[in-house]
Design a protein around this motif. Structure first.
Motif: not given
Length: 61
Positions: A22-27, A29-37, A43-44, A49-55
């Protein structure tokens, strides 16, 4: 012996890149780069679901 020592020193450094963290953020939760933008803080249980569609994990760069 030099090669063994070098491998022992380098291996832990490269393994750090392979372990998702987890990079930063509250316990809980994790940061995700959504659609590269856009960086999202999710929440964990929503990460899969986000990783499954390419994030990807971590902030966008």
């Amino acid at each position: 012996m030099k090669y063994l020592l070098a491998a022992l020193l380098v291996l832990p450094l490269t393994a750090c890149e392979l372990v998702p963290v987890a990079l930063g953020g509250p316990p809980g939760k994790e940061l995700v780069c959504h659609k590269g933008k856009k960086t999202l803080e999710l929440p964990r249980d929503a990460i899969g679901a986000h990783l499954d569609h390419g994030d990807r994990r971590g902030p966008c760069r």
